[in-house]
Design an enzyme around this catalytic site. Structure first.
Site, PDB file in Angstrom:
ATOM      1  N   GLY A 164       0.818  -1.223   0.000  1.00  0.00           N
ATOM      2  CA  GLY A 164       0.000   0.000   0.000  1.00  0.00           C
ATOM      3  C   GLY A 164       0.843   1.260   0.000  1.00  0.00           C
ATOM      4  O   GLY A 164       0.541   2.225  -0.713  1.00  0.00           O
ATOM      5  N   CYS A 165       1.896   1.254   0.786  1.00  0.00           N
ATOM      6  CA  CYS A 165       2.755   2.439   0.887  1.00  0.00           C
ATOM      7  C   CYS A 165       3.493   2.694  -0.421  1.00  0.00           C
ATOM      8  O   CYS A 165       3.713   3.838  -0.806  1.00  0.00           O
ATOM      9  CB  CYS A 165       3.724   2.288   2.055  1.00  0.00           C
ATOM     10  SG  CYS A 165       2.869   2.159   3.648  1.00  0.00           S
ATOM     11  N   THR A 166       3.859   1.627  -1.123  1.00  0.00           N
ATOM     12  CA  THR A 166       4.520   1.769  -2.412  1.00  0.00           C
ATOM     13  C   THR A 166       3.554   2.342  -3.444  1.00  0.00           C
ATOM     14  O   THR A 166       3.907   3.252  -4.204  1.00  0.00           O
ATOM     15  CB  THR A 166       5.095   0.413  -2.879  1.00  0.00           C
ATOM     16  OG1 THR A 166       6.068  -0.012  -1.917  1.00  0.00           O
ATOM     17  CG2 THR A 166       5.731   0.524  -4.250  1.00  0.00           C
ATOM     18  N   ALA A 198       3.182   6.100  -2.636  1.00  0.00           N
ATOM     19  CA  ALA A 198       4.387   6.853  -3.009  1.00  0.00           C
ATOM     20  C   ALA A 198       4.513   6.969  -4.530  1.00  0.00           C
ATOM     21  O   ALA A 198       4.855   8.038  -5.052  1.00  0.00           O
ATOM     22  CB  ALA A 198       5.629   6.183  -2.418  1.00  0.00           C
TER      23      ALA A 198
END
Length: 155
Positions: free
Chosen positions: A44-46, A49
């Site tokens: 999710g964070c990738t 970003a």
């Protein structure tokens, strides 16, 4: 108490991916997107970003600074930036995450029946006067940057 639109954004100074201190107050007069995320290089964070990366030219064109904040350290941030060619700054808010807490973005989370303290996926847009212009507490990671640009009528 949760931050509201119009509230003064809590000022902070945190180290970036190079260990250089970055202060919110240093961006007076310009919009800043502050996005809190749980961990570098996770799915999710990738996605989140990379959505900011893919929309970077539009943020730049409108003079908007993007700051990603997690509790990961400088070396983790450096690897994440290099792996995905991220053009913006990542900051370290080490546990107990006082900056995230001041934004209501650190607290009790539940995952697979386990409770723990962690970083919430929240995003704030701070206007040139240092006030909260937008607050996103239910973030869709893969479209967060798109949503901000749309909500600010910058698309």
């Amino acid at each position: 108490m949760a931050l509201q639109i119009g509230d003064i954004a809590p000022d902070f100074t945190l180290p970036d991916q190079n260990g250089t201190p970055v202060s919110l107050s240093g961006f007076k007069g310009q919009r800043v997107v502050i996005y809190f995320y749980p961990k570098d290089d996770t799915p999710g964070c990738t996605k989140e970003a990379c959505n900011f990366r893919d929309q970077w030219s539009r943020f730049e064109q409108h003079g908007i600074t993007v700051l990603g904040i997690s509790k990961d350290g400088a070396s983790s941030h450096g690897k994440f930036i290099a792996k995905y060619s991220l053009p913006f700054t990542l900051l370290t808010d080490a546990e107990p995450c006082p900056v995230a807490e001041s934004y209501g973005s650190y607290g009790l989370k539940k995952f697979m029946g386990r409770e723990y303290m962690g970083m919430m996926r929240h995003t704030f847009v701070v206007d040139g006067d240092g006030r909260i212009e937008r607050a996103y507490l239910k973030v869709k990671a893969e479209t967060m940057a798109d949503d901000i640009l749309s909500d600010l009528a910058l698309n």
